[in-house]
Motif scaffolding. Structure first.
Motif, PDB file in Angstrom:
ATOM      1  N   ARG A 105       0.781  -1.095  -0.030  1.00 28.97           N
ATOM      2  CA  ARG A 105       0.440   0.072   0.193  1.00 28.97           C
ATOM      3  C   ARG A 105       0.928   0.713  -0.011  1.00 28.97           C
ATOM      4  NH1 ARG A 105      -0.258   2.139   4.969  1.00 28.97           N
ATOM      5  NH2 ARG A 105      -0.367   0.390   6.950  1.00 28.97           N
ATOM      6  N   LYS A 106       2.016   0.872   0.455  1.00 28.79           N
ATOM      7  CA  LYS A 106       2.939   2.897   0.575  1.00 28.79           C
ATOM      8  C   LYS A 106       3.655   2.473  -0.829  1.00 28.79           C
ATOM      9  CE  LYS A 106       4.098   2.402   5.507  1.00 28.79           C
ATOM     10  NZ  LYS A 106       4.870   2.469   6.662  1.00 28.79           N
ATOM     11  N   GLU A 107       3.803   1.887  -1.295  1.00 31.11           N
ATOM     12  CA  GLU A 107       4.227   1.594  -2.632  1.00 31.11           C
ATOM     13  C   GLU A 107       3.127   2.598  -3.581  1.00 31.11           C
ATOM     14  OE1 GLU A 107       7.094   2.207  -6.317  1.00 31.11           O
ATOM     15  OE2 GLU A 107       7.083   1.693  -3.939  1.00 31.11           O
ATOM     16  N   ILE A 108       2.184   1.558  -3.407  1.00 27.24           N
ATOM     17  CA  ILE A 108       0.499   2.103  -4.370  1.00 27.24           C
ATOM     18  C   ILE A 108       0.223   3.363  -4.097  1.00 27.24           C
ATOM     19  CG2 ILE A 108      -1.870   1.510  -4.735  1.00 27.24           C
ATOM     20  CD1 ILE A 108      -0.505  -0.161  -6.083  1.00 27.24           C
ATOM     21  N   ALA A 109       0.274   3.952  -2.892  1.00 24.43           N
ATOM     22  CA  ALA A 109       0.296   5.507  -2.773  1.00 24.43           C
ATOM     23  C   ALA A 109       1.954   6.467  -2.874  1.00 24.43           C
ATOM     24  CB  ALA A 109       0.009   5.099  -0.794  1.00 24.43           C
ATOM     25  N   ARG A 110       2.752   5.628  -3.256  1.00 24.94           N
ATOM     26  CA  ARG A 110       3.884   6.910  -3.728  1.00 24.94           C
ATOM     27  C   ARG A 110       3.459   6.910  -5.231  1.00 24.94           C
ATOM     28  NH1 ARG A 110       8.016   6.651  -6.695  1.00 24.94           N
ATOM     29  NH2 ARG A 110       7.613   3.903  -7.318  1.00 24.94           N
ATOM     30  N   LEU A 111       3.420   5.908  -5.931  1.00 23.27           N
ATOM     31  CA  LEU A 111       2.887   6.057  -7.199  1.00 23.27           C
ATOM     32  C   LEU A 111       1.725   7.268  -7.695  1.00 23.27           C
ATOM     33  CD1 LEU A 111       3.157   2.039  -8.216  1.00 23.27           C
ATOM     34  CD2 LEU A 111       5.024   4.281  -9.025  1.00 23.27           C
ATOM     35  N   THR A 112       0.624   6.352  -7.213  1.00 22.38           N
ATOM     36  CA  THR A 112      -0.323   7.542  -7.276  1.00 22.38           C
ATOM     37  C   THR A 112      -0.039   9.432  -6.967  1.00 22.38           C
ATOM     38  OG1 THR A 112      -1.434   5.695  -5.662  1.00 22.38           O
ATOM     39  CG2 THR A 112      -2.372   8.046  -6.386  1.00 22.38           C
ATOM     40  N   GLU A 113       0.625   9.586  -5.585  1.00 22.79           N
ATOM     41  CA  GLU A 113       0.793  10.684  -5.632  1.00 22.79           C
ATOM     42  C   GLU A 113       2.071  11.173  -6.460  1.00 22.79           C
ATOM     43  OE1 GLU A 113       3.699  13.393  -3.041  1.00 22.79           O
ATOM     44  OE2 GLU A 113       3.254  10.957  -1.695  1.00 22.79           O
ATOM     45  N   ALA A 114       2.647  10.868  -7.110  1.00 24.07           N
ATOM     46  CA  ALA A 114       3.760  10.963  -8.249  1.00 24.07           C
ATOM     47  C   ALA A 114       2.794  10.754  -9.118  1.00 24.07           C
ATOM     48  CB  ALA A 114       4.697   9.638  -8.494  1.00 24.07           C
ATOM     49  N   GLU A 115       1.618  10.161  -9.600  1.00 28.06           N
ATOM     50  CA  GLU A 115       0.755  10.706 -10.751  1.00 28.06           C
ATOM     51  C   GLU A 115      -0.421  12.130 -10.768  1.00 28.06           C
ATOM     52  OE1 GLU A 115      -1.271   9.504 -14.693  1.00 28.06           O
ATOM     53  OE2 GLU A 115       1.004   9.219 -13.952  1.00 28.06           O
ATOM     54  N   VAL A 116      -0.655  12.553  -9.315  1.00 25.62           N
ATOM     55  CA  VAL A 116      -1.195  13.645  -9.972  1.00 25.62           C
ATOM     56  C   VAL A 116      -0.493  14.552  -9.695  1.00 25.62           C
ATOM     57  CG1 VAL A 116      -2.769  14.725  -8.045  1.00 25.62           C
ATOM     58  CG2 VAL A 116      -2.838  11.572  -7.749  1.00 25.62           C
ATOM     59  N   ARG A 117       0.078  14.436  -8.990  1.00 21.78           N
ATOM     60  CA  ARG A 117       1.263  15.246  -8.542  1.00 21.78           C
ATOM     61  C   ARG A 117       1.764  16.081 -10.293  1.00 21.78           C
ATOM     62  NH1 ARG A 117       4.389  13.950  -4.817  1.00 21.78           N
ATOM     63  NH2 ARG A 117       3.647  16.196  -3.946  1.00 21.78           N
ATOM     64  N   ARG A 118       2.133  14.938 -11.272  1.00 21.54           N
ATOM     65  CA  ARG A 118       2.446  15.556 -12.684  1.00 21.54           C
ATOM     66  C   ARG A 118       1.615  15.975 -13.369  1.00 21.54           C
ATOM     67  NH1 ARG A 118       5.584  10.980 -13.455  1.00 21.54           N
ATOM     68  NH2 ARG A 118       3.392   9.474 -13.400  1.00 21.54           N
ATOM     69  N   ASN A 119      -0.193  15.421 -12.798  1.00 18.41           N
ATOM     70  CA  ASN A 119      -0.897  16.036 -14.085  1.00 18.41           C
ATOM     71  C   ASN A 119      -1.485  16.994 -14.092  1.00 18.41           C
ATOM     72  OD1 ASN A 119      -1.541  13.700 -15.695  1.00 18.41           O
ATOM     73  ND2 ASN A 119      -2.838  12.747 -14.045  1.00 18.41           N
ATOM     74  N   MET A 120      -1.260  17.391 -12.056  1.00 20.08           N
ATOM     75  CA  MET A 120      -1.866  18.575 -11.389  1.00 20.08           C
ATOM     76  C   MET A 120      -0.512  19.733 -12.594  1.00 20.08           C
ATOM     77  SD  MET A 120      -2.067  20.051  -7.746  1.00 20.08           S
ATOM     78  CE  MET A 120      -2.742  21.544  -7.752  1.00 20.08           C
ATOM     79  N   SER A 121       0.601  19.016 -12.796  1.00 22.13           N
ATOM     80  CA  SER A 121       1.325  20.081 -12.900  1.00 22.13           C
ATOM     81  C   SER A 121       1.052  20.633 -14.825  1.00 22.13           C
ATOM     82  CB  SER A 121       3.090  19.826 -12.463  1.00 22.13           C
ATOM     83  OG  SER A 121       3.108  19.721 -11.470  1.00 22.13           O
ATOM     84  N   ARG A 122       0.673  19.589 -15.457  1.00 28.10           N
ATOM     85  CA  ARG A 122       0.501  19.739 -16.935  1.00 28.10           C
ATOM     86  C   ARG A 122      -0.656  20.355 -17.076  1.00 28.10           C
ATOM     87  NH1 ARG A 122      -0.934  13.957 -18.492  1.00 28.10           N
ATOM     88  NH2 ARG A 122      -0.720  15.456 -20.900  1.00 28.10           N
ATOM     89  N   SER A 123      -1.807  20.953 -15.967  1.00 30.76           N
ATOM     90  CA  SER A 123      -3.091  21.337 -15.974  1.00 30.76           C
ATOM     91  C   SER A 123      -2.901  23.056 -15.587  1.00 30.76           C
ATOM     92  CB  SER A 123      -3.895  20.774 -14.971  1.00 30.76           C
ATOM     93  OG  SER A 123      -4.236  19.423 -15.393  1.00 30.76           O
ATOM     94  N   LEU A 124      -2.116  22.815 -14.566  1.00 33.85           N
ATOM     95  CA  LEU A 124      -1.733  24.750 -14.220  1.00 33.85           C
ATOM     96  C   LEU A 124       0.016  24.802 -15.165  1.00 33.85           C
ATOM     97  CD1 LEU A 124      -0.950  24.169 -10.580  1.00 33.85           C
ATOM     98  CD2 LEU A 124      -2.270  24.960 -12.024  1.00 33.85           C
ATOM     99  N   ARG A 125       0.496  23.670 -16.269  1.00 30.24           N
ATOM    100  CA  ARG A 125       1.164  24.578 -16.964  1.00 30.24           C
ATOM    101  C   ARG A 125      -0.006  25.017 -18.660  1.00 30.24           C
ATOM    102  NH1 ARG A 125       4.555  20.575 -15.387  1.00 30.24           N
ATOM    103  NH2 ARG A 125       4.474  19.810 -17.289  1.00 30.24           N
TER     104      ARG A 125
END
Length: 278
Positions: free
Chosen positions: A241-261
């Motif tokens: 679960r900690k690894e899945i949480a890390r992967l999910t967080e990274a994907e959300v952060r990446r997509n949010m950055s794309r939206s803001l840029r």
């Protein structure tokens, strides 16, 4: 003056529509004559139109069940944004159940209330979430555990990802829980891209009073929000679960950055804008 008129008209519409929706939803939950999240979805869409919030969608919600949608959290309006996109229930903080009106609406949408600050309680509540997921439901989890200012994504808490483990443990034939990363980014105000400072207009952070924040959004209107659905991440019996949480967080952060840029172009009318192919 225009802002005050807008607030007055909106409040009148909310007072007229919401009690009727509450009574109808109570009837739906008792009789089961319709999907329990159909009326809440319509109400969220109604609320977005009153607020003047336009929702732009990229990607699509996963069709597989059970589904745990994991998103970043900027404001109370995130609930309306995601609630308008599908028949979802939410994972909410326990104190929300006691809020006037909002607590009632959350209960009628069959939200699961959790105490995130208490590890032992969170583990027990993860089992309740697991039962709901094991029954094939789609739940929304704001994994930061609090709201942020709309400019960045906070660290995801992995404890409630244990709900996926609990779902697999409760259902002998269940092999996979779908974890879908979803980013929420408020990008434009009256058609103009928001900068770092102006994004806080949408954010509801910490101990901010709710009523003045609702009033500010109502008087201003004309805001765009972009929702990006990432590819689902399979959670199996061998997953960590900690690894899945890390992967999910990274994907959300990446997509949010794309939206803001690269915020999507302004649309003419408030409401949901059709999804764009990823």
């Amino acid at each position: 003056m225009i802002g005050r008129v807008r607030i007055a008209v909106t409040l009148a519409l909310v007072v007229a529509v919401t009690p009727v929706a509450i009574l109808l939803q109570m009837g739906v939950l008792r009789s089961r004559i319709a999907h329990p999240n159909t009326l809440p979805r319509l109400w969220h869409g109604f609320a977005l139109r009153l607020l003047g919030i336009r929702v732009h969608v990229e990607g699509a919600p996963a069709s597989g069940r059970p589904l745990l949608i994991v998103a970043n959290h900027v404001s109370w309006s995130d609930i309306c944004v995601l609630g308008s996109l599908g028949p979802y229930s939410f994972v909410a903080k326990s104190d929300m159940a006691r809020w006037p009106v909002f607590g009632t609406l959350a209960r009628l949408q069959r939200s699961v209330f959790v105490e995130r600050e208490r590890t032992r309680a969170s583990q027990l509540q993860a089992r309740e979430l697991g039962e709901r997921l094991g029954a094939g439901e789609a739940l929304v989890l704001f994994a930061e555990g609090t709201t942020c200012d709309g400019n960045a994504v906070g660290p995801f808490k992995s404890t409630l990802f244990g709900a996926a483990q609990a779902a697999l443990a409760s259902q002998a034939g269940l092999e996979t829980v779908h974890i879908q990363p979803v980013s929420i980014a408020y990008t434009r105000l009256h058609g103009m891209p928001m900068g770092r400072f102006h994004r806080t207009h949408a954010a509801w952070i910490g101990d901010m009073d709710l009523v003045p924040h609702v009033g500010a959004l109502l008087s201003e209107g004309g805001m765009d929000v972009e929702v990006r659905f990432g590819d689902p991440i399979p959670f199996t019996r061998s997953s960590n679960r900690k690894e899945i949480a890390r992967l999910t967080e990274a994907e959300v952060r990446r997509n949010m950055s794309r939206s803001l840029r690269e915020p999507r172009a302004h649309e003419a009318a408030p409401g949901r804008v059709p999804p764009r192919a990823r």
